[in-house]
Design an enzyme around this catalytic site. Structure first.
Site, mmCIF file in Angstrom:
data_model
loop_
_atom_site.group_PDB
_atom_site.id
_atom_site.type_symbol
_atom_site.label_atom_id
_atom_site.label_comp_id
_atom_site.label_asym_id
_atom_site.label_seq_id
_atom_site.Cartn_x
_atom_site.Cartn_y
_atom_site.Cartn_z
ATOM 1 N N LEU A 57 -30.811 -22.599 12.933
ATOM 2 C CA LEU A 57 -31.843 -23.029 11.994
ATOM 3 C C LEU A 57 -32.498 -24.367 12.348
ATOM 4 C CD1 LEU A 57 -30.158 -21.732 8.716
ATOM 5 C CD2 LEU A 57 -31.700 -20.542 10.289
ATOM 6 N N ILE B 252 -36.077 -25.669 18.354
ATOM 7 C CA ILE B 252 -35.637 -25.912 19.737
ATOM 8 C C ILE B 252 -36.611 -26.897 20.399
ATOM 9 C CG2 ILE B 252 -35.191 -24.795 21.971
ATOM 10 C CD1 ILE B 252 -33.250 -23.924 19.807
ATOM 11 N N HIS C 201 -35.596 -12.950 13.773
ATOM 12 C CA HIS C 201 -36.176 -13.481 12.532
ATOM 13 C C HIS C 201 -36.170 -12.374 11.482
ATOM 14 C CE1 HIS C 201 -38.518 -16.313 10.170
ATOM 15 N NE2 HIS C 201 -39.167 -15.245 9.725
HETATM 16 C C1 GAR Z 1 -30.235 -13.846 10.045
HETATM 17 O O1 GAR Z 1 -30.764 -13.017 9.039
HETATM 18 C C2 GAR Z 1 -31.345 -14.301 10.973
HETATM 19 O O2 GAR Z 1 -32.367 -13.353 11.114
HETATM 20 C C3 GAR Z 1 -31.843 -15.519 10.244
HETATM 21 O O3 GAR Z 1 -30.687 -16.157 9.779
HETATM 22 C C4 GAR Z 1 -29.728 -15.150 9.445
HETATM 23 C C5 GAR Z 1 -28.396 -15.576 10.004
HETATM 24 O O4 GAR Z 1 -27.371 -14.731 9.559
HETATM 25 N N1 GAR Z 1 -32.626 -16.360 11.113
HETATM 26 C C6 GAR Z 1 -33.696 -17.032 10.692
HETATM 27 O O5 GAR Z 1 -34.059 -17.036 9.522
HETATM 28 C C7 GAR Z 1 -34.423 -17.811 11.780
HETATM 29 N N2 GAR Z 1 -35.688 -18.291 11.302
HETATM 30 P P1 GAR Z 1 -25.946 -14.758 10.251
HETATM 31 O O6 GAR Z 1 -25.502 -16.235 10.307
HETATM 32 O O7 GAR Z 1 -25.064 -13.957 9.366
HETATM 33 O O8 GAR Z 1 -26.094 -14.180 11.620
#
Ligand code: GAR
Length: 191
Positions: free
Chosen positions: A87, A90, A106
């Protein structure tokens, strides 16, 4: 032949990171070499260690400068970076050092619901509030514009009027776990 090596970047719970670690555990051509995190108390840290994956934790300052991160990745001969629920933005030097070799997931159908502040449940909340009939996931290469790199794949799910933020999050997570490892595998093997 050397395997292609991945550094996974994750910030929180890490369900996608764990799923990728399992998927590539006995893979002939690809390996997850290290997990990079920006929070020492994130649940993914212990999960990755328990699965035998080395964990590197960097401070926010180290992430912002990018230099130490690049040095450590270089030292381990990392070929690809995969952002699995990472999050932080980069920094440009990492993006340039890994041009077209950083993959992000995403939880929306980009370009909808991308950009600053759009992560995790904030995305699902915005989708529900806008009464969208569908949502989904986007897997894309990372370039210098936030959430705007070349799309590798998208997968959709219906959003019903009964869906809540949590129920939509569950549908999205199912899609992520089903498709993300396969798209990462295809992308790396096609290079
Ligand atoms: C996931 O849904 C991913 O798509 C999102 O964070 C979540 C992490 O879940 N990423 C974003 O929102 C990036 N902008 P996890 O920690 O259970 O893998």
């Amino acid at each position: 032949m050397n395997k292609k090596s991945i550094a996974l970047f994750a910030s929180g719970n890490g369900s996608n990171a764990v799923n990728l670690i399992y998927f590539f555990q006995n893979h002939a051509q690809i390996e997850v070499k290290t997990l990079v995190c920006n929070k020492s108390d994130a649940p993914i840290v212990e999960k990755a260690k328990a699965l035998g994956v080395e964990v590197l934790i960097f401070t926010n300052e180290e992430f912002e400068s990018g230099l130490t991160v690049l040095q450590e990745l270089d030292y381990r001969a990392i070929d690809w970076i995969v952002l699995a629920g990472f999050l932080r933005k980069i920094p440009v030097n990492i993006i340039r050092g890994y041009q077209n070799r950083i993959i992000n997931i995403h939880p929306s159908l980009l370009p909808k619901y991308g950009g600053k502040g759009m992560y995790g449940k904030f995305v699902h909340q915005a989708v529900i509030e806008a009464k969208e009939a569908k949502s989904g996931i986007s897997i894309h290469l990372v370039n210098e514009e936030f959430d705007k790199g070349e799309l590798l794949a998208q997968f959709e799910t219906e959003v019903s009027s009964n869906d809540t933020i949590d129920s939509l999050a569950e549908k999205i997570q199912l899609l992520e776990h089903k498709h993300f490892p396969i798209i990462v595998e295809q992308t790396l093997l096609n290079q």
